[in-house]
Structure formats: C-alpha cells, structure tokens
Design a protein around this motif. Structure first.
Motif, mmCIF file in Angstrom:
data_model
loop_
_atom_site.group_PDB
_atom_site.id
_atom_site.type_symbol
_atom_site.label_atom_id
_atom_site.label_comp_id
_atom_site.label_asym_id
_atom_site.label_seq_id
_atom_site.Cartn_x
_atom_site.Cartn_y
_atom_site.Cartn_z
ATOM 1 N N ARG A 59 12.085 12.905 -0.382
ATOM 2 C CA ARG A 59 13.182 12.409 0.454
ATOM 3 C C ARG A 59 12.628 11.898 1.783
ATOM 4 N NH1 ARG A 59 18.584 15.508 2.808
ATOM 5 N NH2 ARG A 59 19.000 13.899 4.353
ATOM 6 N N ARG A 60 11.760 12.667 2.424
ATOM 7 C CA ARG A 60 11.182 12.242 3.704
ATOM 8 C C ARG A 60 10.366 10.964 3.547
ATOM 9 N NH1 ARG A 60 10.720 17.751 3.964
ATOM 10 N NH2 ARG A 60 8.546 17.758 3.307
ATOM 11 N N GLN A 61 9.588 10.855 2.482
ATOM 12 C CA GLN A 61 8.763 9.668 2.278
ATOM 13 C C GLN A 61 9.630 8.437 2.062
ATOM 14 O OE1 GLN A 61 8.166 7.770 -0.737
ATOM 15 N NE2 GLN A 61 6.449 6.582 0.022
ATOM 16 N N MET A 62 10.668 8.566 1.248
ATOM 17 C CA MET A 62 11.546 7.423 0.961
ATOM 18 C C MET A 62 12.342 7.022 2.200
ATOM 19 S SD MET A 62 12.635 8.521 -2.908
ATOM 20 C CE MET A 62 13.475 7.028 -3.429
ATOM 21 N N GLU A 63 12.810 8.000 2.982
ATOM 22 C CA GLU A 63 13.529 7.683 4.224
ATOM 23 C C GLU A 63 12.612 6.985 5.223
ATOM 24 O OE1 GLU A 63 16.908 11.218 4.371
ATOM 25 O OE2 GLU A 63 14.915 11.632 5.152
ATOM 26 N N ALA A 71 0.829 -1.203 0.000
ATOM 27 C CA ALA A 71 0.000 0.000 0.000
ATOM 28 C C ALA A 71 0.867 1.259 0.000
ATOM 29 C CB ALA A 71 -0.937 0.002 1.198
ATOM 30 N N VAL A 72 1.914 1.281 0.811
ATOM 31 C CA VAL A 72 2.815 2.437 0.846
ATOM 32 C C VAL A 72 3.522 2.593 -0.492
ATOM 33 C CG1 VAL A 72 4.955 3.313 1.861
ATOM 34 C CG2 VAL A 72 3.145 2.449 3.337
ATOM 35 N N ASN A 73 3.952 1.481 -1.077
ATOM 36 C CA ASN A 73 4.675 1.528 -2.337
ATOM 37 C C ASN A 73 3.784 1.971 -3.484
ATOM 38 O OD1 ASN A 73 7.182 1.209 -3.603
ATOM 39 N ND2 ASN A 73 6.518 -0.705 -4.504
ATOM 40 N N ALA A 74 2.482 1.802 -3.366
ATOM 41 C CA ALA A 74 1.557 2.174 -4.430
ATOM 42 C C ALA A 74 1.262 3.665 -4.445
ATOM 43 C CB ALA A 74 0.254 1.401 -4.269
ATOM 44 N N GLN A 75 1.664 4.368 -3.396
ATOM 45 C CA GLN A 75 1.394 5.798 -3.305
ATOM 46 C C GLN A 75 2.021 6.513 -4.485
ATOM 47 O OE1 GLN A 75 2.540 7.485 0.416
ATOM 48 N NE2 GLN A 75 2.592 9.538 -0.384
ATOM 49 N N ALA A 76 1.247 7.331 -5.186
ATOM 50 C CA ALA A 76 1.731 8.003 -6.389
ATOM 51 C C ALA A 76 2.734 9.106 -6.054
ATOM 52 C CB ALA A 76 0.567 8.579 -7.175
ATOM 53 N N THR A 77 2.336 10.075 -5.257
ATOM 54 C CA THR A 77 3.237 11.160 -4.881
ATOM 55 C C THR A 77 2.874 11.665 -3.496
ATOM 56 O OG1 THR A 77 1.828 12.858 -5.858
ATOM 57 C CG2 THR A 77 3.558 11.969 -7.257
ATOM 58 N N PRO A 78 3.865 12.126 -2.725
ATOM 59 C CA PRO A 78 3.539 12.704 -1.430
ATOM 60 C C PRO A 78 2.917 14.090 -1.573
ATOM 61 C CG PRO A 78 5.899 12.742 -1.746
ATOM 62 C CD PRO A 78 5.298 12.019 -2.926
ATOM 63 N N THR A 79 3.130 14.744 -2.693
ATOM 64 C CA THR A 79 2.506 16.039 -2.961
ATOM 65 C C THR A 79 1.986 16.013 -4.389
ATOM 66 O OG1 THR A 79 4.610 16.993 -3.691
ATOM 67 C CG2 THR A 79 4.013 17.311 -1.388
ATOM 68 N N GLY A 80 0.874 16.631 -4.623
ATOM 69 C CA GLY A 80 0.239 16.592 -5.940
ATOM 70 C C GLY A 80 1.079 17.242 -7.027
ATOM 71 N N GLY A 81 0.994 16.682 -8.224
ATOM 72 C CA GLY A 81 1.586 17.290 -9.400
ATOM 73 C C GLY A 81 3.028 16.948 -9.699
ATOM 74 N N ALA A 82 3.832 16.661 -8.692
ATOM 75 C CA ALA A 82 5.251 16.390 -8.927
ATOM 76 C C ALA A 82 5.439 14.978 -9.471
ATOM 77 C CB ALA A 82 6.029 16.549 -7.633
ATOM 78 N N ARG A 83 6.494 14.796 -10.233
ATOM 79 C CA ARG A 83 6.827 13.440 -10.679
ATOM 80 C C ARG A 83 7.299 12.642 -9.470
ATOM 81 N NH1 ARG A 83 7.454 12.422 -16.287
ATOM 82 N NH2 ARG A 83 7.493 14.309 -17.530
ATOM 83 N N GLU A 118 22.518 12.961 0.101
ATOM 84 C CA GLU A 118 23.078 13.971 -0.801
ATOM 85 C C GLU A 118 22.006 14.896 -1.378
ATOM 86 O OE1 GLU A 118 25.164 11.757 -3.782
ATOM 87 O OE2 GLU A 118 26.521 10.844 -2.332
ATOM 88 N N ARG A 119 20.751 14.574 -1.165
ATOM 89 C CA ARG A 119 19.654 15.367 -1.729
ATOM 90 C C ARG A 119 19.161 16.381 -0.700
ATOM 91 N NH1 ARG A 119 17.725 13.895 -6.754
ATOM 92 N NH2 ARG A 119 18.440 11.840 -7.375
#
Length: 144
Positions: free
Chosen positions: A118-122, A17-29, A111-112
C-alpha cells in the motif's frame, strides 16, 4: 525547452525503474495479488509496457482487473499506461485518464490496511501525479 524534454525523459526512465520493482518485501506476491494467474497477467502486461506496446499492455491489465484479486494492481498499471502515453504524446486526454485512474486507485487503497505494498503504490502514485502536474505546467501543484 530542451531541459523540459530532458526532465520528462528522465522521469519516464525513473517511472519504468520504479514500476519494474518486484516486491517491496521479499517473498510476498506483488501488488496484493493472490493467484498465479493474476501474477502472470501482471508480468505479461509489464513486458508489454516496458516494450511500449501500450495497447497490448492495456488489454492485459484489463484482463487482470477482471480477476478477483487484480483490481489494485490493474488500476496502478492502467494509470501508468495513461501517464506514459501522456508524456510521449502531450495529449491532455491521457493525463485526464491518468488522474481518473489514480483517483480510483487512491480510493481502493484507502480501504486496505497499512502494508508495504500500500505504501509503495501510494508513494509511486504521488510521484506520478507530480510528474503529470509538471508536464501540464501546473508547477505549484507539482511542488506540493
């Protein structure tokens, strides 16, 4: 033993379910991707992952990794593939692969600049590490 199996199953569903999340904020790739090609590879790899076609997912994410903008997304997804394989097979080698990939992802993300991705992936990587530690019966590490 049944409780542990239930917990691992629930963890696997939660990770999907977490991996299926499209974006943490709308519009961004997603996941720092910048091109349509990379985004298409990510989506193709996810379709393979969700269908548990792990070999096909790994090949697709390796292709993504070779894209100039795909390193972080690919490492994140390849770590997820290894974790899923470990959860399903109980093979310690898959957990070792997961930890190596998660460590590489952590170094790359350091490095980013701070960002929602970044926060979502961490955070997801930390959750995955906790699940792996619990599955490996490293309960103190899982609790930390």
């Amino acid at each position: 033993m049944r409780a542990a199996s239930y917990i691992m199953g629930a963890a696997l569903v939660g990770l999907l379910a977490v991996n299926a999340q499209a974006t943490p904020t709308g519009g961004a790739r997603p996941m720092f991707l910048q091109t349509d090609t990379s985004e298409a590879l990510l989506e193709q790899g996810r379709r393979h992952l969700f269908a548990f076609r792990m070999a096909a997912a790994r090949v697709t994410f390796r292709r993504l990794q070779r894209q100039p903008d795909g390193q972080a997304a690919a490492l994140y997804q390849l770590a997820t593939v290894a974790l899923f394989k470990g959860l399903v097979t109980d093979d310690p080698a898959h957990f070792e692969t997961f930890l190596v990939r998660a460590d590489s992802l952590e170094e790359l993300l350091d490095e980013r600049p701070p960002s929602p991705w970044r926060r979502q992936m961490e955070a997801t990587s930390d959750l995955q590490r906790t699940i792996a530690a619990g599955k490996l019966q490293q309960y103190i590490r899982a609790a930390m």
